[in-house]
Design an enzyme around this catalytic site. Sequence first.
Site, PDB file in Angstrom:
ATOM      1  N   ASN A  13     -45.816  11.323  53.856  1.00  0.00           N
ATOM      2  CA  ASN A  13     -47.185  10.903  53.570  1.00  0.00           C
ATOM      3  C   ASN A  13     -47.226  10.395  52.130  1.00  0.00           C
ATOM      4  OD1 ASN A  13     -49.896  10.582  53.146  1.00  0.00           O
ATOM      5  ND2 ASN A  13     -50.423  12.752  53.323  1.00  0.00           N
ATOM      6  N   LYS A  15     -49.604   8.998  50.598  1.00  0.00           N
ATOM      7  CA  LYS A  15     -50.929   9.110  49.956  1.00  0.00           C
ATOM      8  C   LYS A  15     -51.250   7.781  49.231  1.00  0.00           C
ATOM      9  CE  LYS A  15     -50.211  14.034  49.851  1.00  0.00           C
ATOM     10  NZ  LYS A  15     -50.494  15.343  49.256  1.00  0.00           N
ATOM     11  N   HIS A 106     -56.387  15.558  57.074  1.00  0.00           N
ATOM     12  CA  HIS A 106     -55.673  15.997  55.869  1.00  0.00           C
ATOM     13  C   HIS A 106     -56.682  16.657  54.920  1.00  0.00           C
ATOM     14  CE1 HIS A 106     -53.323  16.059  52.226  1.00  0.00           C
ATOM     15  NE2 HIS A 106     -52.250  15.852  52.979  1.00  0.00           N
ATOM     16  N   GLU A 108     -57.027  16.532  51.860  1.00  0.00           N
ATOM     17  CA  GLU A 108     -57.595  15.633  50.840  1.00  0.00           C
ATOM     18  C   GLU A 108     -58.774  14.841  51.419  1.00  0.00           C
ATOM     19  OE1 GLU A 108     -53.875  13.805  49.708  1.00  0.00           O
ATOM     20  OE2 GLU A 108     -53.240  15.732  48.883  1.00  0.00           O
ATOM     21  N   GLU A 178     -50.745  22.723  56.670  1.00  0.00           N
ATOM     22  CA  GLU A 178     -50.571  22.453  55.241  1.00  0.00           C
ATOM     23  C   GLU A 178     -51.505  23.349  54.439  1.00  0.00           C
ATOM     24  OE1 GLU A 178     -48.922  18.179  54.657  1.00  0.00           O
ATOM     25  OE2 GLU A 178     -51.090  18.079  54.695  1.00  0.00           O
ATOM     26  N   GLY A 184     -48.671  19.700  46.647  1.00  0.00           N
ATOM     27  CA  GLY A 184     -48.523  19.058  45.338  1.00  0.00           C
ATOM     28  C   GLY A 184     -48.428  20.043  44.182  1.00  0.00           C
ATOM     29  N   SER A 222     -45.279  20.965  49.377  1.00  0.00           N
ATOM     30  CA  SER A 222     -44.132  21.057  48.473  1.00  0.00           C
ATOM     31  C   SER A 222     -42.790  21.198  49.199  1.00  0.00           C
ATOM     32  CB  SER A 222     -44.331  22.197  47.466  1.00  0.00           C
ATOM     33  OG  SER A 222     -45.497  21.983  46.702  1.00  0.00           O
TER      34      SER A 222
END
Length: 263
Positions: A13, A15, A106, A108, A178, A184, A222
């Site tokens: 991904n 992003k 996701h 985000e 996730e 991240g 990660s």
Amino acid sequence: MSSSTITPWVVGNWKLNPMRADALQLIEEFKALLQQQSISPEHCHIGVAPTAIALTEVKAQLDDANRKIYTVAQDVSRIAGTGAYTGEVSAELLKDSQIEFVLIGHSERRELFGDNVEILKAKLQNALSAGLTVIYCIGESLEQREQGAAEQVVLQQICDIAAVVKAEQWQNIVVAYEPIWAIGTGKTASPADVQAMHAKIREGLKQITAFGADMAILYGGSVKAENAVELAACPDINGALVGGASLNAESFYQIAKAFAQSK
Ligand code: 13P
């Protein structure tokens, strides 16, 4: 527990990365690594999710690799079809451009762009109706984990979509767990914790769908070349959704190799 017969998935991904020239170079480097030592599609499905604007160009480049590499959209509109919807990209438009996969849910998108349950359900329904395969992302926040609510939150996120997924459409869904606190941050959940959560997710899926035993459940947060082997060894971790490490061809290749060799 026949989950180890599931072909693993490793999906990068990207992003909102990278700029165009770097994206093209990244793919060339990744393809060159596959040329040196290929990874059989029977051992690992591989996908890359670039920005919306890069989808068709990246797809053309990936189609030229020595094995199948899927191009994955990072998002899709909650609006179906075509029409006066400025700025949107619908599931039908993705399908029409031969993009067959899409990430939905996701964290985000949920946290930064207001993707609530109703919006996610509409996106999911549109994507499945258009014939796309959906990578449905779920995961708890640090606060929820510390409150002991992680499992409940994650299972609820699966229940959230159950009403809009038709019985046969479950086979077109891949789940990606996730945990938000691991995205991240460099903090990976321990393989034992991920395995335990994936086993719970699988139990939940089995109660909802006859395809539950065969659905791939990916881990994201990660994932790096350094921890991929250990994660890949767990029976219910059927692949990885990789952020940062997918921006480096060698790292992404090593992660795919780790999953390909594990099953
Ligand atoms: P990182 O691998 O950078 O933690 O990102 C994970 C992720 O959000 C993939 O969708």
